[in-house]
Design an enzyme around this catalytic site. Structure first.
Site, PDB file in Angstrom:
ATOM      1  N   ARG A 118       0.833  -1.222   0.000  1.00 21.74           N
ATOM      2  CA  ARG A 118       0.000   0.000   0.000  1.00 21.74           C
ATOM      3  C   ARG A 118       0.866   1.269   0.000  1.00 21.74           C
ATOM      4  O   ARG A 118       0.503   2.276   0.608  1.00 21.74           O
ATOM      5  CB  ARG A 118      -0.958   0.023   1.200  1.00 21.74           C
ATOM      6  CG  ARG A 118      -1.960  -1.115   1.271  1.00 21.74           C
ATOM      7  CD  ARG A 118      -2.968  -1.071   0.134  1.00 21.74           C
ATOM      8  NE  ARG A 118      -4.029  -2.035   0.316  1.00 21.74           N
ATOM      9  CZ  ARG A 118      -4.009  -3.297  -0.114  1.00 21.74           C
ATOM     10  NH1 ARG A 118      -2.948  -3.764  -0.767  1.00 21.74           N
ATOM     11  NH2 ARG A 118      -5.050  -4.087   0.077  1.00 21.74           N
ATOM     12  N   SER A 155     -10.764  -0.930   3.109  1.00 19.85           N
ATOM     13  CA  SER A 155     -10.027  -1.038   4.380  1.00 19.85           C
ATOM     14  C   SER A 155      -9.616   0.363   4.842  1.00 19.85           C
ATOM     15  O   SER A 155      -8.957   1.078   4.093  1.00 19.85           O
ATOM     16  CB  SER A 155      -8.753  -1.865   4.205  1.00 19.85           C
ATOM     17  OG  SER A 155      -9.057  -3.155   3.770  1.00 19.85           O
ATOM     18  N   GLU A 186      -5.046   3.723   6.044  1.00 20.72           N
ATOM     19  CA  GLU A 186      -4.765   3.545   4.608  1.00 20.72           C
ATOM     20  C   GLU A 186      -5.414   4.673   3.806  1.00 20.72           C
ATOM     21  O   GLU A 186      -4.864   5.151   2.816  1.00 20.72           O
ATOM     22  CB  GLU A 186      -5.322   2.188   4.142  1.00 20.72           C
ATOM     23  CG  GLU A 186      -5.125   1.976   2.653  1.00 20.72           C
ATOM     24  CD  GLU A 186      -5.884   0.783   2.083  1.00 20.72           C
ATOM     25  OE1 GLU A 186      -5.656  -0.352   2.531  1.00 20.72           O
ATOM     26  OE2 GLU A 186      -6.690   0.999   1.154  1.00 20.72           O
TER      27      GLU A 186
HETATM   28  P1  FAD Z   1      -9.056   8.544  -5.235  1.00 24.97           P
HETATM   29  O1  FAD Z   1      -9.734   8.172  -3.975  1.00 24.97           O
HETATM   30  O2  FAD Z   1      -9.767   9.463  -6.171  1.00 24.97           O
HETATM   31  O3  FAD Z   1      -7.628   9.145  -4.895  1.00 24.97           O
HETATM   32  C1  FAD Z   1      -6.784   8.519  -3.952  1.00 24.97           C
HETATM   33  C2  FAD Z   1      -5.497   9.364  -3.796  1.00 24.97           C
HETATM   34  O4  FAD Z   1      -4.740   9.330  -4.996  1.00 24.97           O
HETATM   35  C3  FAD Z   1      -5.779  10.854  -3.544  1.00 24.97           C
HETATM   36  O5  FAD Z   1      -4.755  11.355  -2.732  1.00 24.97           O
HETATM   37  C4  FAD Z   1      -5.701  11.470  -4.937  1.00 24.97           C
HETATM   38  O6  FAD Z   1      -5.352  12.862  -4.906  1.00 24.97           O
HETATM   39  C5  FAD Z   1      -4.610  10.628  -5.563  1.00 24.97           C
HETATM   40  N1  FAD Z   1      -4.785  10.460  -7.015  1.00 24.97           N
HETATM   41  C6  FAD Z   1      -5.843   9.903  -7.641  1.00 24.97           C
HETATM   42  N2  FAD Z   1      -5.610   9.836  -8.964  1.00 24.97           N
HETATM   43  C7  FAD Z   1      -4.388  10.364  -9.172  1.00 24.97           C
HETATM   44  C8  FAD Z   1      -3.582  10.576 -10.344  1.00 24.97           C
HETATM   45  N3  FAD Z   1      -4.009  10.255 -11.553  1.00 24.97           N
HETATM   46  N4  FAD Z   1      -2.367  11.153 -10.180  1.00 24.97           N
HETATM   47  C9  FAD Z   1      -1.918  11.499  -8.956  1.00 24.97           C
HETATM   48  N5  FAD Z   1      -2.633  11.342  -7.815  1.00 24.97           N
HETATM   49  C10 FAD Z   1      -3.852  10.765  -7.929  1.00 24.97           C
HETATM   50  N6  FAD Z   1      -7.667  -0.843  -2.414  1.00 24.97           N
HETATM   51  C11 FAD Z   1      -6.824  -1.899  -2.552  1.00 24.97           C
HETATM   52  O7  FAD Z   1      -5.607  -1.714  -2.686  1.00 24.97           O
HETATM   53  N7  FAD Z   1      -7.279  -3.183  -2.511  1.00 24.97           N
HETATM   54  C12 FAD Z   1      -8.582  -3.475  -2.368  1.00 24.97           C
HETATM   55  O8  FAD Z   1      -8.948  -4.643  -2.342  1.00 24.97           O
HETATM   56  C13 FAD Z   1      -9.498  -2.390  -2.225  1.00 24.97           C
HETATM   57  N8  FAD Z   1     -10.808  -2.633  -2.037  1.00 24.97           N
HETATM   58  C14 FAD Z   1     -11.677  -1.595  -1.889  1.00 24.97           C
HETATM   59  C15 FAD Z   1     -13.039  -1.890  -1.707  1.00 24.97           C
HETATM   60  C16 FAD Z   1     -13.967  -0.874  -1.577  1.00 24.97           C
HETATM   61  C17 FAD Z   1     -15.421  -1.207  -1.377  1.00 24.97           C
HETATM   62  C18 FAD Z   1     -13.536   0.477  -1.645  1.00 24.97           C
HETATM   63  C19 FAD Z   1     -14.524   1.594  -1.547  1.00 24.97           C
HETATM   64  C20 FAD Z   1     -12.184   0.774  -1.806  1.00 24.97           C
HETATM   65  C21 FAD Z   1     -11.242  -0.259  -1.935  1.00 24.97           C
HETATM   66  N9  FAD Z   1      -9.861  -0.014  -2.103  1.00 24.97           N
HETATM   67  C22 FAD Z   1      -8.990  -1.066  -2.268  1.00 24.97           C
HETATM   68  C23 FAD Z   1      -9.340   1.367  -2.089  1.00 24.97           C
HETATM   69  C24 FAD Z   1      -9.444   2.091  -3.452  1.00 24.97           C
HETATM   70  O9  FAD Z   1     -10.384   1.500  -4.277  1.00 24.97           O
HETATM   71  C25 FAD Z   1      -8.090   2.125  -4.183  1.00 24.97           C
HETATM   72  O10 FAD Z   1      -7.115   2.745  -3.394  1.00 24.97           O
HETATM   73  C26 FAD Z   1      -8.192   2.861  -5.519  1.00 24.97           C
HETATM   74  O11 FAD Z   1      -6.993   2.706  -6.258  1.00 24.97           O
HETATM   75  C27 FAD Z   1      -8.471   4.355  -5.367  1.00 24.97           C
HETATM   76  O12 FAD Z   1      -8.729   4.866  -6.653  1.00 24.97           O
HETATM   77  P2  FAD Z   1      -9.526   6.228  -6.840  1.00 24.97           P
HETATM   78  O13 FAD Z   1      -9.455   6.566  -8.302  1.00 24.97           O
HETATM   79  O14 FAD Z   1     -10.870   6.139  -6.265  1.00 24.97           O
HETATM   80  O15 FAD Z   1      -8.611   7.225  -6.009  1.00 24.97           O
HETATM   81  N1  EPU Z   2     -10.924 -10.774  10.029  1.00 29.16           N
HETATM   82  C1  EPU Z   2     -11.549 -10.858  11.236  1.00 29.16           C
HETATM   83  N2  EPU Z   2     -12.553  -9.959  11.503  1.00 29.16           N
HETATM   84  C2  EPU Z   2     -12.930  -9.021  10.619  1.00 29.16           C
HETATM   85  C3  EPU Z   2     -12.265  -8.925   9.382  1.00 29.16           C
HETATM   86  C4  EPU Z   2     -11.246  -9.839   9.095  1.00 29.16           C
HETATM   87  O1  EPU Z   2     -11.236 -11.698  12.065  1.00 29.16           O
HETATM   88  O2  EPU Z   2     -13.854  -8.272  10.928  1.00 29.16           O
HETATM   89  C5  EPU Z   2      -9.889 -11.772   9.705  1.00 29.16           C
HETATM   90  C6  EPU Z   2     -10.424 -12.764   8.659  1.00 29.16           C
HETATM   91  O3  EPU Z   2     -11.111 -13.801   9.260  1.00 29.16           O
HETATM   92  C7  EPU Z   2      -9.175 -13.225   7.986  1.00 29.16           C
HETATM   93  C8  EPU Z   2      -8.248 -12.022   8.072  1.00 29.16           C
HETATM   94  O4  EPU Z   2      -8.788 -11.157   9.065  1.00 29.16           O
HETATM   95  O5  EPU Z   2      -8.610 -14.287   8.697  1.00 29.16           O
HETATM   96  C9  EPU Z   2      -8.096 -11.271   6.752  1.00 29.16           C
HETATM   97  O6  EPU Z   2      -9.358 -10.814   6.298  1.00 29.16           O
HETATM   98  P1  EPU Z   2      -9.660 -10.547   4.756  1.00 29.16           P
HETATM   99  O7  EPU Z   2      -9.298 -11.727   3.940  1.00 29.16           O
HETATM  100  O8  EPU Z   2     -11.046 -10.029   4.655  1.00 29.16           O
HETATM  101  O9  EPU Z   2      -8.619  -9.438   4.325  1.00 29.16           O
HETATM  102  P2  EPU Z   2      -8.128  -8.119   5.048  1.00 29.16           P
HETATM  103  O10 EPU Z   2      -6.741  -8.343   5.552  1.00 29.16           O
HETATM  104  O11 EPU Z   2      -9.126  -7.640   6.020  1.00 29.16           O
HETATM  105  C10 EPU Z   2      -6.956  -7.228   2.918  1.00 29.16           C
HETATM  106  C11 EPU Z   2      -6.835  -5.928   2.199  1.00 29.16           C
HETATM  107  C12 EPU Z   2      -8.027  -5.723   1.294  1.00 29.16           C
HETATM  108  C13 EPU Z   2      -8.063  -6.853   0.276  1.00 29.16           C
HETATM  109  C14 EPU Z   2      -8.168  -8.182   1.023  1.00 29.16           C
HETATM  110  C15 EPU Z   2      -8.062  -9.368   0.088  1.00 29.16           C
HETATM  111  C16 EPU Z   2      -5.515  -4.429   3.539  1.00 29.16           C
HETATM  112  C17 EPU Z   2      -5.502  -3.262   4.456  1.00 29.16           C
HETATM  113  N3  EPU Z   2      -6.716  -4.833   3.132  1.00 29.16           N
HETATM  114  O12 EPU Z   2      -8.065  -7.136   3.789  1.00 29.16           O
HETATM  115  O13 EPU Z   2      -7.864  -4.497   0.610  1.00 29.16           O
HETATM  116  O14 EPU Z   2      -9.146  -6.717  -0.604  1.00 29.16           O
HETATM  117  O15 EPU Z   2      -7.083  -8.291   1.972  1.00 29.16           O
HETATM  118  O16 EPU Z   2      -6.761  -9.495  -0.364  1.00 29.16           O
HETATM  119  O17 EPU Z   2      -4.457  -4.946   3.193  1.00 29.16           O
HETATM  120  C18 EPU Z   2      -8.321  -2.155   0.760  1.00 29.16           C
HETATM  121  O18 EPU Z   2      -7.091  -1.991   0.765  1.00 29.16           O
HETATM  122  O19 EPU Z   2      -9.137  -1.207   0.772  1.00 29.16           O
HETATM  123  C19 EPU Z   2      -8.842  -3.516   0.726  1.00 29.16           C
HETATM  124  C20 EPU Z   2     -10.149  -3.783   0.785  1.00 29.16           C
END
Ligand code: FAD
Ligand code: EPU
Length: 339
Positions: A165, A239, A335
């Site tokens: 991240r 997250s 994050e």
């Molecule tokens: P924004 O929120 O619009 O911007 C994020 C930051 O980047 C801001 O500081 C912005 O100024 C900057 N920025 C955006 N675009 C640019 C650009 N082109 N150039 C320079 N700076 C820029 N993240 C994960 O890593 N893994 C996941 O599994 C994951 N799951 C998610 C699930 C949900 C339901 C949600 C809501 C979010 C999740 N995220 C996850 C977080 C998010 O989706 C990612 O970080 C995504 O890449 C953000 O993209 P955005 O375009 O919405 O960025």
């Molecule tokens: N867990 C709990 N309680 C909870 C949530 C999770 O006990 O309420 C335990 C689960 O049982 C599991 C472990 O935590 O054993 C991991 O949970 P999960 O697989 O849901 O993944 P996570 O670590 O919570 C991370 C990323 C996610 C990504 C998933 C899948 C980070 C901060 N988050 O979540 O990314 O989608 O793994 O790879 O690394 C994001 O960055 O926004 C994001 C959603």
């Protein structure tokens, strides 16, 4: 290109926080982007915020500057060799739509990253990752506009200094570069990554005997939909905290008091701990105060049930951090970008 004033940002952030931007505009070309950075040239006082899908942002106050929404579009196969396709994607393309485009064209490598909200341009910012894959695994290069020298520059993978991240754009180059396109090196022959146990279970449930990139993508979509709240229904930014990395010795010590604690080996010295588990075991899961809360199926996700203010979510996050530190001696790091 039109610059609007006092625009509500509620439709532009997945937390659905209702703040306003003093100025708001979108850009569809690098020329328009360059023009936007001259907007306040006379005074040079107003900041510019580049906005993608707003899915990793928490607004805690009105934005007293210019919010510039990235609408750069286009996907091009720029070159190929026996093993790889090199696909260049403009920063304003929707991430999931881009992943689907790659799957439809048999470009392998992004399937585990299906259904992550946001735009392609933000994907290198925090080296997005899920289900055993991070974009650094398939990243080739990116192009960015330098707001200081006012020109386009290229960044190789090593220039980006990717980590969990993390990237150079969150630190040394914070707010300096606008990412305009990202090129991915995608496999012609897929290398399936089903290391994440839940994917294997889901493939079995789907009765998939032979994995394919499409099947893995669908498995990831199913898993994500089963536990992550849909921002269209409940405001959230995924997250809220990173999973913290601690020393082996501290983890072993914690295990004696909390045998169920979840951790993954990082290297011979460090363990990454599941922050969701820590937060759940501080009894925050399903917590709600006003419209700010902690999701019932995933404690790592903070939510806006309806009309929460950004600072209510931020305060809740601080309370969670304090309780986790008190109970486990672990300091959580946010994050989500706090604005
Ligand atoms: P924004 O929120 O619009 O911007 C994020 C930051 O980047 C801001 O500081 C912005 O100024 C900057 N920025 C955006 N675009 C640019 C650009 N082109 N150039 C320079 N700076 C820029 N993240 C994960 O890593 N893994 C996941 O599994 C994951 N799951 C998610 C699930 C949900 C339901 C949600 C809501 C979010 C999740 N995220 C996850 C977080 C998010 O989706 C990612 O970080 C995504 O890449 C953000 O993209 P955005 O375009 O919405 O960025
Ligand atoms: N867990 C709990 N309680 C909870 C949530 C999770 O006990 O309420 C335990 C689960 O049982 C599991 C472990 O935590 O054993 C991991 O949970 P999960 O697989 O849901 O993944 P996570 O670590 O919570 C991370 C990323 C996610 C990504 C998933 C899948 C980070 C901060 N988050 O979540 O990314 O989608 O793994 O790879 O690394 C994001 O960055 O926004 C994001 C959603």
């Amino acid at each position: 290109m039109q610059i609007q004033e006092n625009i509500s940002l509620k439709p532009y952030n997945t937390f659905a926080i209702d703040v306003t931007a003093k100025y708001f505009s979108s850009f569809t070309s690098t020329d328009e982007l360059a023009e936007l950075f001259l907007f306040d040239e006379a005074k040079r006082t107003l900041p510019v915020l580049i906005l993608g899908g707003g899915s990793n942002i928490l607004f805690t106050q009105n934005y007293n500057g210019l919010v510039a929404k990235n609408e750069l579009k286009g996907i091009t196969l720029i070159k190929e060799n026996a093993e790889h396709n090199y696909v260049k994607c403009a920063a304003g393309e929707n991430w999931h739509a881009f992943v689907m485009h790659c799957i439809d064209n048999n470009y392998a490598g992004l399937e585990n990253l299906s259904l992550i909200p946001g735009n392609v341009g933000a994907s290198p910012m925090q080296n997005i990752g899920a289900y055993g894959v991070e974009i650094k695994d398939v990243f080739y290069e990116l192009e960015a506009w330098d707001t200081k020298d006012r020109k386009l520059v290229n960044f190789s993978k090593s220039d980006c200094e990717f980590g969990y991240r993390e990237s150079v754009f969150k630190h040394k180059y914070k707010s300096r570069f606008v990412i305009t396109s990202v090129t991915f090196q995608l496999n012609k022959k897929p290398v399936f990554n089903t290391s994440y146990g839940a994917i294997q279970e889901e493939l079995q449930k789907m009765q998939v005997a032979e994995p394919s990139i499409k099947a893995i993508s669908q498995a990831v979509i199913n898993i994500r939909q089963s536990k992550l709240p849909d921002p269209k229904v409940i405001g959230n930014a995924g997250s809220f905290f990173k999973n913290p990395t601690i020393k082996n010795a501290q983890f072993e010590q914690l295990k004696t008091s909390f045998p169920g604690i979840v951790g993954y080996t990082v290297n011979s010295e460090q363990v990454k701990v599941a922050a969701g588990w820590l937060i759940e075991h501080c009894n925050w899961k399903s917590y709600r105060k006003g419209d700010a809360g902690c999701h019932a199926k995933q404690a790592l996700v903070l939510v806006n049930y309806d009309n929460a203010k950004g600072d209510e979510i931020l305060t809740l996050s601080t309370e969670i951090m304090n309780s986790v530190e008190k109970k486990f001696g672990i300091i959580l790091e946010r994050e989500v970008n706090i604005i």
